[in-house]
Design an enzyme around this catalytic site. Structure first.
Site, short mmCIF file in Angstrom:
data_model
loop_
_atom_site.label_atom_id
_atom_site.label_comp_id
_atom_site.label_asym_id
_atom_site.label_seq_id
_atom_site.Cartn_x
_atom_site.Cartn_y
_atom_site.Cartn_z
CB ILE A 282 16.10 15.47 -13.51
CG1 ILE A 282 15.09 15.42 -12.72
CG2 ILE A 282 17.19 16.16 -12.53
CD1 ILE A 282 14.19 13.98 -13.06
CG HIS B 210 24.85 16.67 -15.45
ND1 HIS B 210 23.73 17.38 -16.24
CD2 HIS B 210 25.06 15.56 -15.94
CE1 HIS B 210 23.61 16.11 -16.98
NE2 HIS B 210 24.28 15.30 -16.81
CB VAL C 42 18.77 11.99 -14.41
CG1 VAL C 42 19.95 12.84 -14.25
CG2 VAL C 42 17.80 11.94 -13.33
CB SER C 43 21.74 13.04 -17.85
OG SER C 43 22.81 13.60 -18.54
CG ASN C 44 22.29 11.17 -22.69
OD1 ASN C 44 22.31 12.25 -22.68
ND2 ASN C 44 23.26 10.39 -23.12
#
Length: 615
Positions: A296, A547, A272-274
Site C-alpha cells: 500500500i 498518504h 504501507v509506505s516504506n
C-alpha cells in the site's frame, strides 16, 4: 493480576536451532540472534492489539501515562508504543470508519515474542516480533509478515497487519527493517534494551554506538540515519528473516503440530509506505517461501521507470513551498487557505528569484513557474496539493536529512551538509525534561527526528531561519559530480527493486493524490514495469486518497481525502481468498470515490458510498 502473565527469555541457541529446523531444507542457515527471545503473555486487561487500551484509550488525544516518567516500566512503554503507532497510521476519529466500515479493535489475547537479530554482514541488528493469538488456527497455518511504515519501531504495522492477521487467526510477524526507535544520546552512549528501557553496561541493545568524543555538542544517533548499514537496500531480507523467526516461534509454541515450514505454512507479506516497499523487495527473493504480497502506497524504486525517494524529496524540499503559492491551489488546506499564499512560500519564491532560478516579475508568476518546473518532473497538481501537508510539517527536509545520512554511511557527528540531531532545545540548552524525553524515545518517536525531544540543527541556516542553503546542499548530493554524491547515488542504486518471483501474486495500491510518495514515481511505475515483464502484479488506483490516513481526523483534510486502509483490508481479504481458497484475485482497478461533505457544519461520517466500488 499483572497483565504480563509470564515472561521468559529463550536461550539464543535454542531458538536459532528451531528456526533452522523450520526453514528447511538442510542448507538453511541458523539465524544470528543478538538478544534472547522475550516471551510475554497478554491477557486479562491487556491484549496483543490494543495493550488493554481499547477503542476509547486509542482514541484519547493523551498518551497513556508513566507512573515515573524518567523510569517507565516495560509494560508502560509497550502500551505507549502501541498507542503512538495506532495514532500515527490510522484515522481513529469518530466518523472516520475504523472499526465500523473496516478494521477491528476487538481485544486479542495471546503471546508476544521479540528478539534482536542480525542480517549477515550487517553492523547493527534489527528487531523482530511475532504476535501469536490464542485463537491461532493451527489447521490453516498462516503468517502475516509486515515491515513497519516510515522509520517506525516494531509496532509500526499493528493497525493493518496486526488488526487483520490476528483477527483471522494468523500469527503476525513484524520487523522494524533496520530502522526503529532505539535512539542513542552520544553524550552517554546508552542504548535501548529489548524491552524498550535504557540499557545498563553489558546489555544487548538494538543500536550500539560509542560515546561521542568529538568537539562541540554531543549529537543524538538515530538508527536509520547512522547505523552504517544502508538498511533500505536490505529491506526485503529483513522481511524474510521476520518470517523465518515466525516459523521458529510456531515450532516452539506448537511442537506437537510441527514441523512448521514454508512448505506447509502460508505466508502473506503486507506493508504501507516504506513497509510497502519492503514487502515488494521481499517478493523478489528466491524460493517459494512467500505466497502473496499486498503493498500500500509503497516507497519503491522500480527496476525501470519511476524515481527514487531521495531524488524527488530533495526536489520537493526546494521548489514545492513556492509552487503551492500559485492560485491553482486556492482553498487547499495548508497551501492557500482562504486564497492567500503562505508567507514562507512567497519567501522561497523570492529566494529562488534572487538566485536566478526563477524569472517571474511577481510572486504569483514565480509560483506558477515553480509549479511548471515540478510538472515537468512528473508531479501532478493532485500530488502537489497533498504535498502541502509534508511542506507544512517540514517533512521534506526531515526525510532528506535522514536518508542522506543513511546513504552516505555518516555517523552522528558528521552528517552531510552540516546537519545534526541533538537533545537540546531551540534555546541551545539541555531540557529540564531530558531524562524523561530520553526514556520515552523508544515508545514515542516515529523513527525520524525532530520529535520526542530530539531536534534538528541546520548549520547552514546560521542565525536565520532560511533552510534553502542546506536543502540545496542535500540536492547536490543527487545532482552534482563529487565523491560524497557518488557515495549517495551508489547507495540509492542498491535500493532499486528487481522483478518479483514468477507466479507470485502481488497487489499494489496507491492513492492518486499521494503527495509524499507520488504514485507516478513509485507504485504505478512498479506495477507497470513488473506487469509488462509477465509478473502477476495487479494495481489499484484510489482517487481522492493521499498518504496519511492519520491526518484525516482534521475535518479540513477529512473532507477532501479518503483513507487508504479500507482498500488495504479489502486487498488482504482478496489475497487470502486467492492463496487459501483458490479464488481469482481481482484485476487492476481505477476506483472512483466521493469525498465526505459537511452537513450543517459537521463532517459527515464515512460510509461505503464514499469509498466507491472496491474490486
Amino acid at each position: 493480576m499483572n497483565p504480563i502473565a509470564s515472561r521468559l527469555l529463550f536461550p539464543l541457541a535454542a531458538l536459532a536451532a528451531l528456526v533452522s529446523v523450520a526453514t528447511a531444507p538442510a542448507k538453511a542457515k541458523e539465524m544470528k540472534l543478538v538478544a534472547g527471545i522475550a516471551l510475554q503473555s497478554h491477557r486479562e486487561g491487556d491484549d496483543l492489539l490494543t495493550a488493554g487500551l481499547g477503542t476509547a484509550g486509542l482514541r484519547s488525544p493523551l498518551p497513556p501515562a508513566f507512573a515515573d516518567a524518567a523510569h517507565p516500566t516495560p509494560q508502560e512503554l509497550r502500551r505507549r508504543a502501541i498507542w503512538s503507532n495506532w495514532r500515527g497510521i490510522a484515522d481513529l476519529a469518530p466518523g472516520g470508519g475504523y472499526g465500523e466500515l473496516y478494521g477491528s479493535l476487538a481485544p486479542v489475547p495471546g503471546r508476544e515474542y521479540q528478539a534482536l537479530v542480525r542480517l549477515p554482514g550487517a553492523k547493527q541488528p534489527h528487531r523482530v516480533m511475532v504476535q501469536l493469538p490464542d485463537a491461532f488456527d493451527a489447521g490453516k497455518r498462516c503468517i502475516v509478515v509486515n515491515a513497519s511504515s516510515g522509520s517506525r519501531g516494531i509496532y509500526g504495522g499493528i493497525a493493518l497487519a496486526g488488526a487483520w492477521g490476528l483477527s483471522h487467526g494468523c500469527a503476525v510477524a513484524y520487523t522494524d527493517k533496520g530502522t526503529g526507535t532505539g535512539f542513542v544520546d552520544t553524550a552517554d552512549g546508552v542504548g535501548t534494551r529489548l524491552d524498550g528501557t535504557r540499557a545498563e553496561p553489558g546489555d544487548a541493545v538494538e543500536f550500539d554506538i560509542a560515546k561521542y568524543t568529538g568537539a562541540g555538542l554531543a549529537p543524538v544517533a538515530v538508527k536509520h540515519a547512522h547505523s552504517g548499514d544502508n538498511p533500505e537496500a536490505d529491506w526485503g531480507r529483513h522481511v524474510k528473516q521476520a518470517a523465518e523467526f515466525a516459523l521458529g516461534v510456531l515450532q516452539s509454541g506448537f511442537p506437537d503440530g510441527g514441523p512448521y515450514t514454508f512448505a506447509n505454512t502460508r505466508v502473506i507479506a503486507v506493508g504501507v509506505s516504506n513497509g510497502g516497499g519492503a514487502v515488494l523487495r521481499a517478493a523478489e527473493l528466491d524460493g517459494d517461501w512467500l505466497d502473496g504480497v499486498v503493498a500500500i502506497s509503497p516507497n519503491v524504486f522500480p527496476g525501470e521507470g519511476g524515481r527514487p525517494l531521495f531524488d524527488y524529496t530533495t526536489e520537493a524540499a526546494i521548489w514545492m513551498s513556492c509552487a503551492l503559492a500559485a492560485p491553482t491551489f486556492d482553498g487547499v488546506a495548508m497551501a492557500r487557505p482562504g486564497g492567500q499564499p503562505a508567507p514562507a512560500g512567497i519567501a522561497r519564491c523570492a529566494a529562488l528569484k534572487a538566485q536566478g532560478r526563477l524569472t517571474g516579475d511577481t510572486p504569483m508568476a514565480q509560483a506558477e513557474q515553480a509549479r511548471q518546473i515540478l510538472h515537468a518532473q512528473g508531479w501532478t497538481d493532485e500530488a502537489l496539493a497533498a504535498g502541502a501537508i509534508s511542506t507544512s510539517f517540514d517533512l521534506w527536509r526531515t526525510v532528506a536529512v535522514t536518508y542522506a545520512s543513511a546513504y552516505a554511511r555518516a555517523d552522528a557527528g558528521t552528517m552531510p551538509c552540516g546537519y545534526r540531531f541533538t537533545a537540546l532545545g531551540k534555546d541551545g540548552l539541555r531540557s529540564a525534561n531530558a531524562d524523561k524525553e530520553r526514556a520515552a524515545w523508544w515508545s514515542d518517536s516515529s523513527g525520524i527526528p525532530p520529535g520526542a525531544g530530539v531536534t534538528l540543527l541546520d548549520a547552514k541556516a546560521g542565525d536565520t531561519s532560511d533552510a534553502l542553503p542546506g536543502l540545496q546542499c542535500l540536492r547536490a548530493l543527487w545532482t552534482d559530480k563529487s565523491a560524497p554524491a557518488d557515495t549517495v547515488r551508489a547507495s540509492v542504486a542498491a535500493t532499486r527493486a528487481r522483478l518479483p518471483r514468477k507466479n507470485l501474486p502481488v497487489l499494489v495500491m496507491h492513492g492518486v493524490d499521494d503527495g509524499l510518495i507520488p504514485e507516478a514515481f513509485s507504485g504505478a511505475a512498479y506495477a507497470r514495469w513488473a506487469s509488462a515483464r509477465g509478473r502477476d502484479v495487479r494495481y489499484w488506483r484510489v482517487h481522492n486518497a493521499q498518504h496519511f490516513d492519520a491526518f484525516l481526523g482534521l475535518p479540513v483534510l477529512g473532507a477532501r481525502y479518503l483513507p487508504m486502509l479500507p482498500y488495504a483490508y479489502r486487498g488482504l481479504d482478496a489475497m487470502w481468498a486467492h492463496v487459501a481458497e483458490g479464488k481469482p484475485l481481482p484485476g487492476d482497478a481505477d476506483i472512483a470515490t466521493t469525498p465526505r461533505a459537511f452537513v450543517n457544519g459537521v463532517l459527515a461520517p464515512l460510509s461505503a458510498d464514499h469509498l466507491g466500488r472496491m474490486p
